[in-house]
Design an enzyme around this catalytic site. Structure first.
Site, mmCIF file in Angstrom:
data_model
loop_
_atom_site.group_PDB
_atom_site.id
_atom_site.type_symbol
_atom_site.label_atom_id
_atom_site.label_comp_id
_atom_site.label_asym_id
_atom_site.label_seq_id
_atom_site.Cartn_x
_atom_site.Cartn_y
_atom_site.Cartn_z
ATOM 1 N N GLY A 16 0.836 -1.199 0.000
ATOM 2 C CA GLY A 16 0.000 0.000 0.000
ATOM 3 C C GLY A 16 0.866 1.242 0.000
ATOM 4 N N ARG B 78 -2.077 11.409 10.373
ATOM 5 C CA ARG B 78 -0.910 10.605 10.724
ATOM 6 C C ARG B 78 -0.036 11.223 11.814
ATOM 7 N NH1 ARG B 78 2.798 9.497 7.624
ATOM 8 N NH2 ARG B 78 3.132 7.422 8.466
ATOM 9 N N CYS C 282 -10.006 22.181 17.179
ATOM 10 C CA CYS C 282 -9.943 22.447 18.613
ATOM 11 C C CYS C 282 -9.445 21.235 19.383
ATOM 12 C CB CYS C 282 -11.319 22.850 19.106
ATOM 13 S SG CYS C 282 -11.917 24.278 18.223
ATOM 14 N N GLU C 283 -8.212 20.867 19.159
ATOM 15 C CA GLU C 283 -7.558 19.758 19.861
ATOM 16 C C GLU C 283 -6.078 20.098 19.902
ATOM 17 O OE1 GLU C 283 -8.666 16.388 20.503
ATOM 18 O OE2 GLU C 283 -10.599 16.409 19.482
HETATM 19 C C1 LIG Z 1 -2.642 -2.298 5.777
HETATM 20 C C2 LIG Z 1 -2.464 -3.615 5.141
HETATM 21 C C3 LIG Z 1 -1.631 -3.748 4.026
HETATM 22 C C4 LIG Z 1 -0.826 -2.608 3.456
HETATM 23 O O1 LIG Z 1 0.187 -2.177 4.298
HETATM 24 P P1 LIG Z 1 1.281 -1.122 3.781
HETATM 25 O O2 LIG Z 1 2.127 -0.884 4.941
HETATM 26 O O3 LIG Z 1 0.532 0.096 3.344
HETATM 27 O O4 LIG Z 1 1.997 -1.756 2.643
HETATM 28 C C5 LIG Z 1 -1.550 -4.999 3.441
HETATM 29 N N1 LIG Z 1 -2.245 -6.066 3.916
HETATM 30 C C6 LIG Z 1 -3.048 -5.969 4.996
HETATM 31 C C7 LIG Z 1 -3.768 -7.169 5.461
HETATM 32 C C8 LIG Z 1 -3.188 -4.747 5.640
HETATM 33 O O5 LIG Z 1 -3.976 -4.660 6.714
#
Ligand SMILES: *Cc1c(COP(=O)(O)O)cnc(C)c1O
Length: 421
Positions: A279, A317, A346-347
Site C-alpha cells: 500500500g 498521521r 480544537c484539539e
Molecule cells: C494495511 C495492510 C496492508 C498494506 O500495508 P502497507 O504498509 O501500506 O503496505 C496490506 N495487507 C493488509 C492485510 C493490511 O492490513
C-alpha cells in the site's frame, strides 16, 4: 523517485505547478501524480520478476489510498486489490479490477460483507479466526458456493514503524497461530463449502528492515511445506504489505529490489503463486497535501505557531502515529525560522510538528506536506464540520479533481431532524 520537483513556477507535480491547482481547487487539497503511482507499481513488479518470482498477484492495499481513479490507474497496470471491507471491494470493482484479483482481508468481516464478496467471486477471503471460518462456511453453504479461503497466520514477529501499525505479534488481534492454521486448513479441506487456496501473513506497516520479514516469510514457507507434506492443496502464499518508504527522519527502508531478492531467496522452489499487498510503498510518495498559511501567531515568550488551513481531520498521521512529514513551501526561499505547525481544529493533538525549521513564511503562503499519498485522504474526516478534503490527479500537464470538496449544503443535508425534535 517521484515527480514532485521545484521548477520555475515553484513546487510542481509532473507538469503542473501546485500553486495553480491550489488557485483553481482551493486549499487544503491532496494532489497525486499518476506517473509516480505507475512508477512505484512497475518498480515493485519488475523487482519481483528480476528476483525470479513468477507471475505474482500484486494486490494493492486499497486502504492506503482508495480513490477510484487511483485504483483504476493501478488496475490498468495489472494490479489486484487487497480490501478490508465491502466498501473497498466495491471500490475495486468500480475501478474495473476483476474479482479474481481481489483479496478480502480484515479481522471482523460481517455476514453481509462475506455474502457480497462471495457473490462477487473474489480471489480469496483471508480468514483471521476460527469463528470467522465457520461464518464463511455457513454463508457459502447458504449461497450454494465454495468459498476460496486463505488463512492469515500471525507469525509472532515484531515489525512496523509504530506500535499502532505493528500487526504480527501474537498479542495483536490479527490472524491465527501456525498450529491453528494447520488444523483449520485440514478441516476446511474436508468442508463442502470451503476451498482452502493458501496462507497469508502481514506483519506490520512502515517496516524499514528486511530481517523481520525474512523471519516471518521463512516460517510461512515452513507452513506451506508442512501442508503440502500432509497432502493438502496449497496454491498461494500471500506475503502481505508493509514495506516502508523514506519519511526523511526514518531509517532508509530496503528498496523494492532488496525486498524482492530476499523474497526470491526465501521462496525459491516453492510450488505456489506468491501474492503481495503493498500500500504505502505504492502511494505515499505519489501524493502531497497542499495547504495555505492562515497566519503566524508569535507568542511573546518566543514560540511561533504556523497556523495553516489543513488540520488533523485532513491528515491524521502526525496526531495518530507521531508521523513525520517533510513540509515544503511551494515557492523556494532562503532563510530559516522555527515553527510549531498547527491546524484550526480544537484539539492540542492538531499539531503537525513542533520546533520545525522551515524557510520564513507569511500568511497566504502555500506549503506542501510531502509523502502524503498513503493514509492521508483515506483517513480524512469532517471533524469540526470541515468539508472533506478534495483530491486531484495530475497526468503530465493536465489535472482533474477526482474527489470534489463537498458544499456545506451537501454536508448539512446528511443530517436528518425528526419531526418530534
Ligand atoms: C494495511 C495492510 C496492508 C498494506 O500495508 P502497507 O504498509 O501500506 O503496505 C496490506 N495487507 C493488509 C492485510 C493490511 O492490513
Amino acid at each position: 523517485m517521484n515527480h514532485f520537483e521545484y521548477g520555475p513556477e515553484g513546487l510542481t507535480c509532473e507538469g503542473v505547478p501546485l500553486a495553480r491547482i491550489a488557485a483553481e481547487v482551493g486549499t487544503p487539497v491532496y494532489v497525486y501524480s499518476r506517473a509516480t503511482l505507475e512508477r512505484h507499481f512497475t518498480v515493485f513488479r519488475d523487482a519481483l520478476e528480476l528476483a525470479g518470482v513468477a507471475d505474482p498477484l500484486i494486490a494493492y492495499a486499497v486502504k492506503a489510498n482508495s480513490n477510484v481513479a487511483v485504483l483504476k490507474v493501478l488496475g490498468e497496470l495489472g494490479a489486484g486489490a487487497d480490501t478490508v471491507s465491502e466498501g473497498e471491494v466495491r471500490r475495486a470493482l468500480a475501478a474495473g479490477i476483476p474479482a479474481e484479483r481481489i483479496v478480502f482481508s480484515g479481522v471482523g468481516k460481517a455476514r453481509r460483507e462475506i455474502e457480497f464478496a462471495l457473490q462477487a467471486g473474489v480471489a480469496e477471503i483471508n480468514v483471521e479466526s476460527e469463528p470467522e471460518l465457520n461464518l464463511i462456511a455457513a454463508v457459502a453453504a447458504e449461497l450454494g458456493v465454495r468459498a476460496k479461503v486463505a488463512f492469515r497466520v500471525n507469525p509472532d514477529v515484531a515489525a512496523g514503524g509504530h506500535a499502532k501499525i505493528a500487526t504480527g505479534k501474537a498479542e495483536n488481534k490479527f490472524g491465527v497461530s501456525f498450529a491453528e492454521a494447520a488444523r483449520l486448513y485440514a478441516n476446511a479441506s474436508n468442508h463442502a463449502a470451503l476451498e482452502p487456496v493458501g496462507v497469508a501473513c502481514h506483519i506490520g506497516s512502515q517496516i524499514t528492515e528486511l530481517a523481520p520479514m525474512r523471519a516471518a516469510f521463512s516460517k510461512m514457507r515452513g507452513l506451506v511445506e508442512q501442508l503440502l507434506g500432509e497432502g493438502l492443496s496449497v496454491e498461494r502464499l500471500d506475503l502481505g504489505g508493509g514495506l516502508g518508504v523514506p519519511y526523511f527522519n526514518h531509517p532508509e527502508p530496503p528498496s523494492p529490489a532488496d525486498f524482492a531478492a530476499m523474497v526470491g531467496e526465501v521462496t525459491a522452489g516453492l510450488p505456489v503463486r506468491l501474492a503481495f499487498e503493498p500500500g504505502r510503498v505504492i502511494a505515499a510518495n505519489a501524493g502531497v497535501l497542499v495547504s495555505e498559511v492562515i497566519h503566524i501567531h508569535a507568542r511573546p515568550e518566543g514560540r511561533k505557531f504556523l497556523v495553516i488551513d489543513a488540520a488533523m481531520n485532513d491528515l491524521v498521521r502526525p496526531a495518530m502515529y507521531d508521523a513525520f512529514h517533510d513540509i515544503r513551501p511551494l515557492t523556494r526561499r532562503d532563510g530559516e525560522a522555527v515553527y510549531d505547525v498547527v491546524g484550526p481544529v480544537c484539539e492540542t493533538g492538531d499539531t503537525f510538528t513542533r520546533d520545525r525549521a522551515l524557510p520564513p513564511l507569511a500568511a497566504g503562503d502555500l506549503v506542501a506536506f510531502m509523502s502524503a499519498g498513503a493514509y492521508g485522504a483515506a483517513m480524512a474526516s469532517e471533524y469540526n464540520t470541515r468539508p472533506l478534503v478534495p483530491e486531484v490527479l495530475v497526468d503530465g500537464d493536465r489535472f482533474a479533481v477526482i474527489r470534489a470538496r463537498p458544499t456545506y449544503d451537501e454536508m448539512l443535508a446528511r443530517d436528518l431532524v425528526p419531526d418530534w425534535v
